[in-house]
Design a protein around this motif. Structure first.
Motif, PDB file in Angstrom:
ATOM      1  N   ARG A   1       0.840  -1.208   0.000  1.00  0.00           N
ATOM      2  CA  ARG A   1       0.000   0.000   0.000  1.00  0.00           C
ATOM      3  C   ARG A   1       0.875   1.258   0.000  1.00  0.00           C
ATOM      4  O   ARG A   1       0.530   2.267  -0.632  1.00  0.00           O
ATOM      5  N   LYS A   2       2.016   1.201   0.691  1.00  0.00           N
ATOM      6  CA  LYS A   2       2.923   2.346   0.696  1.00  0.00           C
ATOM      7  C   LYS A   2       3.484   2.594  -0.695  1.00  0.00           C
ATOM      8  O   LYS A   2       3.629   3.753  -1.126  1.00  0.00           O
ATOM      9  N   PHE A   3       3.820   1.531  -1.412  1.00  0.00           N
ATOM     10  CA  PHE A   3       4.291   1.690  -2.788  1.00  0.00           C
ATOM     11  C   PHE A   3       3.243   2.368  -3.654  1.00  0.00           C
ATOM     12  O   PHE A   3       3.553   3.274  -4.437  1.00  0.00           O
ATOM     13  N   ASN A   4       1.994   1.940  -3.531  1.00  0.00           N
ATOM     14  CA  ASN A   4       0.950   2.525  -4.367  1.00  0.00           C
ATOM     15  C   ASN A   4       0.705   3.993  -4.019  1.00  0.00           C
ATOM     16  O   ASN A   4       0.371   4.800  -4.886  1.00  0.00           O
ATOM     17  N   THR A   5       0.869   4.349  -2.752  1.00  0.00           N
ATOM     18  CA  THR A   5       0.762   5.754  -2.363  1.00  0.00           C
ATOM     19  C   THR A   5       1.880   6.567  -3.012  1.00  0.00           C
ATOM     20  O   THR A   5       1.646   7.680  -3.519  1.00  0.00           O
ATOM     21  N   SER A   6       3.094   6.008  -3.032  1.00  0.00           N
ATOM     22  CA  SER A   6       4.213   6.678  -3.701  1.00  0.00           C
ATOM     23  C   SER A   6       3.983   6.771  -5.199  1.00  0.00           C
ATOM     24  O   SER A   6       4.317   7.785  -5.830  1.00  0.00           O
ATOM     25  N   LEU A   7       3.423   5.715  -5.777  1.00  0.00           N
ATOM     26  CA  LEU A   7       3.136   5.722  -7.209  1.00  0.00           C
ATOM     27  C   LEU A   7       2.096   6.795  -7.539  1.00  0.00           C
ATOM     28  O   LEU A   7       2.209   7.498  -8.561  1.00  0.00           O
ATOM     29  N   GLU A   8       1.095   6.921  -6.679  1.00  0.00           N
ATOM     30  CA  GLU A   8       0.045   7.908  -6.914  1.00  0.00           C
ATOM     31  C   GLU A   8       0.598   9.332  -6.878  1.00  0.00           C
ATOM     32  O   GLU A   8       0.102  10.218  -7.592  1.00  0.00           O
ATOM     33  N   SER A   9       1.624   9.551  -6.079  1.00  0.00           N
ATOM     34  CA  SER A   9       2.247  10.875  -6.026  1.00  0.00           C
ATOM     35  C   SER A   9       3.417  10.978  -6.998  1.00  0.00           C
ATOM     36  O   SER A   9       4.204  11.937  -6.921  1.00  0.00           O
ATOM     37  N   CYS A  10       3.528  10.012  -7.919  1.00  0.00           N
ATOM     38  CA  CYS A  10       4.547   9.992  -8.986  1.00  0.00           C
ATOM     39  C   CYS A  10       5.968   9.883  -8.444  1.00  0.00           C
ATOM     40  O   CYS A  10       6.923  10.292  -9.116  1.00  0.00           O
ATOM     41  N   GLU A  11       6.122   9.319  -7.249  1.00  0.00           N
ATOM     42  CA  GLU A  11       7.437   9.137  -6.668  1.00  0.00           C
ATOM     43  C   GLU A  11       7.968   7.724  -6.881  1.00  0.00           C
ATOM     44  O   GLU A  11       9.122   7.445  -6.535  1.00  0.00           O
ATOM     45  N   ALA A  12       7.152   6.834  -7.388  1.00  0.00           N
ATOM     46  CA  ALA A  12       7.561   5.467  -7.690  1.00  0.00           C
ATOM     47  C   ALA A  12       7.286   5.194  -9.166  1.00  0.00           C
ATOM     48  O   ALA A  12       6.716   6.027  -9.881  1.00  0.00           O
ATOM     49  N   ILE A  13       7.702   4.025  -9.617  1.00  0.00           N
ATOM     50  CA  ILE A  13       7.602   3.675 -11.035  1.00  0.00           C
ATOM     51  C   ILE A  13       6.802   2.405 -11.207  1.00  0.00           C
ATOM     52  O   ILE A  13       6.969   1.442 -10.448  1.00  0.00           O
ATOM     53  N   PHE A  14       5.927   2.394 -12.201  1.00  0.00           N
ATOM     54  CA  PHE A  14       5.306   1.153 -12.673  1.00  0.00           C
ATOM     55  C   PHE A  14       5.613   1.068 -14.160  1.00  0.00           C
ATOM     56  O   PHE A  14       5.131   1.889 -14.950  1.00  0.00           O
ATOM     57  N   ASP A  15       6.422   0.107 -14.531  1.00  0.00           N
ATOM     58  CA  ASP A  15       6.903   0.002 -15.914  1.00  0.00           C
ATOM     59  C   ASP A  15       5.967  -0.891 -16.717  1.00  0.00           C
ATOM     60  O   ASP A  15       6.140  -2.111 -16.752  1.00  0.00           O
ATOM     61  N   GLY A  16       4.998  -0.282 -17.351  1.00  0.00           N
ATOM     62  CA  GLY A  16       3.973  -1.041 -18.068  1.00  0.00           C
ATOM     63  C   GLY A  16       4.328  -1.350 -19.504  1.00  0.00           C
ATOM     64  O   GLY A  16       3.500  -1.143 -20.400  1.00  0.00           O
ATOM     65  N   ARG A  17       5.551  -1.850 -19.752  1.00  0.00           N
ATOM     66  CA  ARG A  17       5.944  -2.211 -21.111  1.00  0.00           C
ATOM     67  C   ARG A  17       5.396  -3.574 -21.480  1.00  0.00           C
ATOM     68  O   ARG A  17       5.097  -4.408 -20.620  1.00  0.00           O
ATOM     69  N   SER A  18       5.333  -3.834 -22.778  1.00  0.00           N
ATOM     70  CA  SER A  18       4.779  -5.105 -23.248  1.00  0.00           C
ATOM     71  C   SER A  18       5.657  -6.283 -22.840  1.00  0.00           C
ATOM     72  O   SER A  18       5.152  -7.369 -22.529  1.00  0.00           O
ATOM     73  N   ASP A  19       6.998  -6.098 -22.819  1.00  0.00           N
ATOM     74  CA  ASP A  19       7.859  -7.230 -22.434  1.00  0.00           C
ATOM     75  C   ASP A  19       7.675  -7.586 -20.969  1.00  0.00           C
ATOM     76  O   ASP A  19       7.823  -8.755 -20.584  1.00  0.00           O
ATOM     77  N   ASN A  20       7.344  -6.600 -20.138  1.00  0.00           N
ATOM     78  CA  ASN A  20       7.060  -6.905 -18.741  1.00  0.00           C
ATOM     79  C   ASN A  20       5.763  -7.702 -18.611  1.00  0.00           C
ATOM     80  O   ASN A  20       5.661  -8.615 -17.786  1.00  0.00           O
ATOM     81  N   LEU A  21       4.768  -7.344 -19.413  1.00  0.00           N
ATOM     82  CA  LEU A  21       3.516  -8.104 -19.399  1.00  0.00           C
ATOM     83  C   LEU A  21       3.750  -9.524 -19.902  1.00  0.00           C
ATOM     84  O   LEU A  21       3.190 -10.482 -19.354  1.00  0.00           O
ATOM     85  N   ILE A  22       4.569  -9.667 -20.931  1.00  0.00           N
ATOM     86  CA  ILE A  22       4.891 -11.005 -21.454  1.00  0.00           C
ATOM     87  C   ILE A  22       5.523 -11.863 -20.357  1.00  0.00           C
ATOM     88  O   ILE A  22       5.141 -13.018 -20.135  1.00  0.00           O
ATOM     89  N   GLU A  23       6.494 -11.277 -19.654  1.00  0.00           N
ATOM     90  CA  GLU A  23       7.179 -12.023 -18.600  1.00  0.00           C
ATOM     91  C   GLU A  23       6.237 -12.360 -17.454  1.00  0.00           C
ATOM     92  O   GLU A  23       6.289 -13.463 -16.891  1.00  0.00           O
ATOM     93  N   PHE A  24       5.347 -11.430 -17.115  1.00  0.00           N
ATOM     94  CA  PHE A  24       4.380 -11.650 -16.043  1.00  0.00           C
ATOM     95  C   PHE A  24       3.453 -12.814 -16.392  1.00  0.00           C
ATOM     96  O   PHE A  24       3.223 -13.713 -15.576  1.00  0.00           O
ATOM     97  N   LEU A  25       2.945 -12.820 -17.616  1.00  0.00           N
ATOM     98  CA  LEU A  25       2.059 -13.910 -18.050  1.00  0.00           C
ATOM     99  C   LEU A  25       2.808 -15.238 -18.076  1.00  0.00           C
ATOM    100  O   LEU A  25       2.246 -16.286 -17.714  1.00  0.00           O
ATOM    101  N   ASP A  26       4.057 -15.196 -18.503  1.00  0.00           N
ATOM    102  CA  ASP A  26       4.848 -16.422 -18.569  1.00  0.00           C
ATOM    103  C   ASP A  26       5.068 -17.013 -17.181  1.00  0.00           C
ATOM    104  O   ASP A  26       4.954 -18.231 -16.981  1.00  0.00           O
ATOM    105  N   ARG A  27       5.356 -16.152 -16.191  1.00  0.00           N
ATOM    106  CA  ARG A  27       5.575 -16.633 -14.831  1.00  0.00           C
ATOM    107  C   ARG A  27       4.296 -17.227 -14.236  1.00  0.00           C
ATOM    108  O   ARG A  27       4.330 -18.249 -13.552  1.00  0.00           O
ATOM    109  N   ILE A  28       3.167 -16.586 -14.486  1.00  0.00           N
ATOM    110  CA  ILE A  28       1.897 -17.106 -13.963  1.00  0.00           C
ATOM    111  C   ILE A  28       1.562 -18.439 -14.629  1.00  0.00           C
ATOM    112  O   ILE A  28       1.105 -19.385 -13.961  1.00  0.00           O
TER     113      ILE A  28
END
Length: 383
Positions: free
Chosen positions: A236-263
């Motif tokens: 929850r702390k990470f998401n609060t930081s993300l909401e204030s643009c102090e953290a990063i969420f890297d929504g690239r397609s290769d990250n999604l590919i890797e996420f699906l592969d791991r699941i």
């Protein structure tokens, strides 16, 4: 003519009755002996023993209540997030205040910059909350660890379903926490690991069975649920930081590919466990390990149903741009369909049997169907 036959059956039933009586007497004998001994004692002895028995009864009543009442369980929990109303991907600059205009004659003041929260992180934190706050974490409860006269509850037909379900959810949460640290929560090669996500991953990887004390040390310990609550707070702390643009969420397609592969690999491992149990231990209703295999897989799909639904919101632009939206929607529907299987008693019958059902094979079918869709979506994204 019929007297010998009637006499024969009378003797058979009498023998059965004597046998049952002997078994019941053998089972009750220790309890009757202890009760007689207790009645013959004075109140100095009776009092402490009685108080101890009341405390033990209270512990078991609480244990039975927690294992049988599934607080927070809702197969349609994803609907509460209203993910379809989200218009932006996770980590992007929010446009919620972009349309605000100053009144006539007033100087415009810049709105504070905000970014979009990650639905994956929100759902993952909420799944932990369901496991350790809305319910007791069964696997580390003292009476669960003690088992049935020393026999592990997982090896009996009783009181282990909820524990297996919780461990299945926890498996999905652990896998997601690893991916958040390694890829989704940072720009690989150009940014460091997010400290909040790192702590969350470490805490959620803690073992599932630690109570306040253990046989390996006389010192008190921090129980498992406390570690998981810390992981929830860090997410929850990470998401609060993300909401204030102090953290990063890297929504690239290769990250999604890797996420699906791991699941896909994660649920593929569960499918192999179910196949082994279904193929080599098909004892129908008498297979005492079938229930924990089933409910672990159910919990895992329950967790991934929310996490993948959230991923559809966090990676919405990529999913639409690559043309996999229909396949994604169908995969989510299949995950939800798997959650409709809620038998009162788990049976691991033969696949060609006609008396006992085969719930493990049915669950394995749903897992393989979901995995097949994940692999197909991964391949489309990788082209």
């Amino acid at each position: 003519m019929l007297d010998p036959i009637a006499l024969f059956f009378q003797r058979i039933f009498a023998a059965i009755g004597r046998g049952i009586g002997t078994v019941v007497a053998w089972i009750l004998w220790p309890f009757i002996t202890v009760a007689n001994w207790y009645r013959a004692r004075g109140w100095i002895i009776k009092g402490p023993i009685g108080i101890g028995l009341l405390v033990l009864f209270g512990f078991y009543a609480y244990f039975i209540w927690q294992t049988q009442v599934w607080s927070g369980f809702n197969p349609d929990y994803v609907n509460s997030y209203n993910l379809g109303e989200r218009k932006q991907d996770a980590g992007s600059t929010s446009t919620a205040t972009a349309s605000a205009t100053p009144a006539a004659g007033e100087a415009s003041e810049p709105e504070p910059k905000t970014c979009v929260r990650s639905a994956i992180v929100d759902v993952t934190a909420d799944l932990i909350d369901v496991n350790v706050n809305q319910s007791a974490w069964i696997s580390s409860m003292l009476l669960y660890k003690l088992g049935l006269f020393g026999l592990d509850w997982d090896k009996t037909p009783w009181f282990d379903n909820k524990a297996s379900f919780q461990r299945g959810i926890n498996q999905a949460v652990r896998r997601t926490a690893v991916e958040l640290v390694d890829s989704l929560g940072r720009v690989r090669g150009t940014s460091g690991i997010n400290a909040d996500l790192q702590r969350a991953r470490g805490n959620i990887q803690f073992d599932e069975e630690t109570w306040y004390f253990g046989s390996d040390s006389l010192l008190p310990k921090t129980p498992t649920p406390n570690y998981y609550r810390s992981a929830m707070a860090d997410l929850r702390k990470f998401n609060t930081s993300l909401e204030s643009c102090e953290a990063i969420f890297d929504g690239r397609s290769d990250n999604l590919i890797e996420f699906l592969d791991r699941i896909a690999n994660d649920i593929g491992s569960t499918s192999a466990i179910i196949r082994e149990r279904s193929e080599f231990h098909n004892g129908g209703w008498f297979d005492t390990r079938a229930d924990d295999r089933f409910w672990f897989a159910y919990g895992q799909l329950y967790g991934y149903y929310g996490i993948l639904s959230a991923a559809g919101a966090d990676f919405d632009a990529i999913i639409k741009a690559r043309g996999i939206e229909p396949l994604w929607i169908e995969s989510i529907k299949q995950l939800r369909s798997a959650l409709n299987i809620q038998p009162a008693i788990i049976s691991n019958g033969r696949e060609d049997g006609w008396i006992m059902p085969t719930h493990l094979a049915t669950m394995g079918f749903y897992i393989l169907r979901v995995r097949s869709n994940l692999v197909e979506m991964r391949d489309v994204l990788a082209r």
